[in-house]
Write a protein that holds these residues in place. Sequence first.
Motif, short mmCIF file in Angstrom:
data_model
loop_
_atom_site.label_atom_id
_atom_site.label_comp_id
_atom_site.label_asym_id
_atom_site.label_seq_id
_atom_site.Cartn_x
_atom_site.Cartn_y
_atom_site.Cartn_z
N ARG A 46 -14.49 -35.35 34.51
CA ARG A 46 -14.30 -34.99 33.11
C ARG A 46 -15.23 -35.77 32.18
NH1 ARG A 46 -7.70 -34.07 32.94
NH2 ARG A 46 -7.71 -32.52 34.63
N ARG A 47 -16.35 -36.22 32.74
CA ARG A 47 -17.32 -36.96 31.94
C ARG A 47 -18.71 -36.43 32.24
NH1 ARG A 47 -16.59 -43.19 32.05
NH2 ARG A 47 -16.61 -43.00 29.78
N ALA A 48 -19.63 -36.67 31.33
CA ALA A 48 -21.01 -36.24 31.53
C ALA A 48 -21.91 -37.05 30.61
CB ALA A 48 -21.15 -34.74 31.24
N TYR A 49 -23.22 -36.93 30.87
CA TYR A 49 -24.23 -37.63 30.08
C TYR A 49 -24.88 -36.60 29.15
CZ TYR A 49 -23.72 -41.22 33.72
OH TYR A 49 -23.23 -42.17 34.59
N GLU A 50 -24.22 -36.33 28.02
CA GLU A 50 -24.64 -35.26 27.13
C GLU A 50 -25.39 -35.78 25.92
OE1 GLU A 50 -21.45 -32.08 26.64
OE2 GLU A 50 -20.29 -33.72 27.53
N ILE A 51 -26.31 -34.96 25.40
CA ILE A 51 -26.98 -35.24 24.14
C ILE A 51 -26.04 -34.81 23.00
CG2 ILE A 51 -28.92 -34.61 22.65
CD1 ILE A 51 -30.60 -34.31 25.19
N ASP A 52 -25.80 -35.71 22.08
CA ASP A 52 -24.82 -35.46 21.02
C ASP A 52 -25.49 -34.75 19.85
OD1 ASP A 52 -22.58 -35.46 19.47
OD2 ASP A 52 -22.63 -37.60 18.99
N ASP A 53 -25.70 -33.44 19.98
CA ASP A 53 -26.38 -32.69 18.92
C ASP A 53 -25.66 -31.39 18.58
OD1 ASP A 53 -26.89 -31.22 21.20
OD2 ASP A 53 -29.01 -30.93 20.79
N ARG A 54 -24.40 -31.28 18.97
CA ARG A 54 -23.72 -30.00 18.76
C ARG A 54 -23.04 -29.91 17.40
NH1 ARG A 54 -22.33 -31.31 24.07
NH2 ARG A 54 -23.16 -29.89 25.66
N GLY A 55 -22.72 -31.04 16.76
CA GLY A 55 -21.97 -30.99 15.52
C GLY A 55 -20.52 -30.64 15.77
N ASP A 56 -19.86 -30.10 14.74
CA ASP A 56 -18.42 -29.80 14.84
C ASP A 56 -18.14 -28.36 15.25
OD1 ASP A 56 -17.84 -32.39 13.97
OD2 ASP A 56 -17.92 -31.78 11.86
N GLY A 57 -19.16 -27.57 15.46
CA GLY A 57 -18.95 -26.14 15.73
C GLY A 57 -18.85 -25.77 17.19
N GLY A 58 -18.72 -26.75 18.08
CA GLY A 58 -18.67 -26.45 19.50
C GLY A 58 -20.07 -26.29 20.09
N ASP A 59 -20.13 -25.82 21.32
CA ASP A 59 -21.42 -25.70 21.99
C ASP A 59 -22.29 -24.66 21.31
OD1 ASP A 59 -23.30 -26.45 23.80
OD2 ASP A 59 -22.26 -25.71 25.57
N ARG A 60 -23.61 -24.85 21.45
CA ARG A 60 -24.57 -23.97 20.78
C ARG A 60 -25.56 -23.43 21.79
NH1 ARG A 60 -27.49 -26.89 16.14
NH2 ARG A 60 -27.60 -28.61 17.61
N SER A 61 -26.09 -22.26 21.50
CA SER A 61 -27.08 -21.65 22.37
C SER A 61 -28.45 -22.30 22.19
CB SER A 61 -27.19 -20.15 22.06
OG SER A 61 -25.96 -19.49 22.23
N PHE A 62 -29.28 -22.16 23.19
CA PHE A 62 -30.71 -22.51 23.16
C PHE A 62 -30.98 -24.00 22.90
CE2 PHE A 62 -30.64 -17.96 22.12
CZ PHE A 62 -31.40 -17.49 23.19
N ARG A 63 -30.08 -24.85 23.33
CA ARG A 63 -30.31 -26.29 23.17
C ARG A 63 -31.46 -26.74 24.07
NH1 ARG A 63 -26.13 -29.00 25.17
NH2 ARG A 63 -26.31 -30.90 23.92
N ALA A 64 -31.51 -26.27 25.31
CA ALA A 64 -32.59 -26.67 26.22
C ALA A 64 -33.95 -26.26 25.66
CB ALA A 64 -32.38 -26.06 27.61
#
Length: 376
Positions: A46-64
């Motif tokens: 339940r953990r991961a090494y994520e980039i914190d760029d999503r904001g408050d709106g949940g996951d976003r498309s085309f991050r990669a």
Amino acid sequence: MAWDIAGMAAVASIGDTPDAIFESLCRRRSGIGPLRAFDAAKYRTRRAYEIDDRGDGGDRSFRATRWLRTVIEAALADAGLEANGALYPVMVGTTLREQRSAELWWRHAAPRPDPDRLDFADALRDVPQAGAVHTIACACAASLCALGMAADSIDLGLADTVIVAGTDALTESAFGTIDRVQTGAPDALRPFDSDRAGMIMGEGAVAVVLRAAGAGRRHARVRGVGMNCDARHATAPDPASIRDVIADAHRRAGVDPGEIDLVMLHGSGTHLNDAVEASVLADVFGACTPRPAMTAIKSMTGHTLGGSGLLSLIVAAVAMRRGSVPPILGLTDPIAEAATLNLAREVMPANPAVAQIDAFGFGGINAVAVIEKGSL
């Protein structure tokens, strides 16, 4: 032959430039955190090494894709290659491409994406310096395979400058698959430690500008890239193939094991991969005095998949410039196979001039690069 890295850029969970990432590694700052991309309750890990760029709106498309554009533009600027009408081939190593964008649409969490934008070639069309875009999907060795292909392109006279990159964002399908197939449920990625419990995914993107040797300033010089694919097993690494690809990289670079000062380990944190990599390296460097320093950055960045090899290469270039090697976080009781290896448990003062970078992927896709210290 040799090729120069004229520009480089990277973003990961622990920093948004090569120097920031290196400083985080030396400060033992891990990017691990609670899983945010999707519902963690479904999984053991339940953990991961994520980039914190999503904001408050949940996951976003085309991050990669956004990270890819960012690092390519930054690497070109670092190389001093402003938009002047010239076009450079782009080789992108990736494992998952924009799979997460398709997942979000399928789960009704985002609008239907333009199918063309799922292709990096289309997504990079408005980058002024981007020429033909080639996507290299060679599992976790992808970006080092892309580096080898770029070097070949320069040697063949197809280009004098090539942009090499890697990018991957977390996808639920890949995360869930890894969660199911691993025997343990790791709370952190701990390469070469006896208590390691498996691999955890990370996010990131990386880019370098590769030019013919002698073209100008350089962060590092690529001496050779070895690649092979044994296809013997879907997930289990083959010791003979890893030994062969290291020997091929050394041959292409014109070095012997005693000339390697630093090894950037693949270090995925899985039981079999770490044991095989350590045993092969113990054999390769067993007669060397002193033995090369070795570190594994996935202990703080997580496994950034297709871009992981190139990210390790950039860290090696910074380490050679700064004269120190970052530690392996969480390494308290090394596995028996690594008993003779010179593993960095703390920041290790060093002056490495030649470094080896390992990247081993599913299906026996292996790549090893050898670089030497730059002129910056």
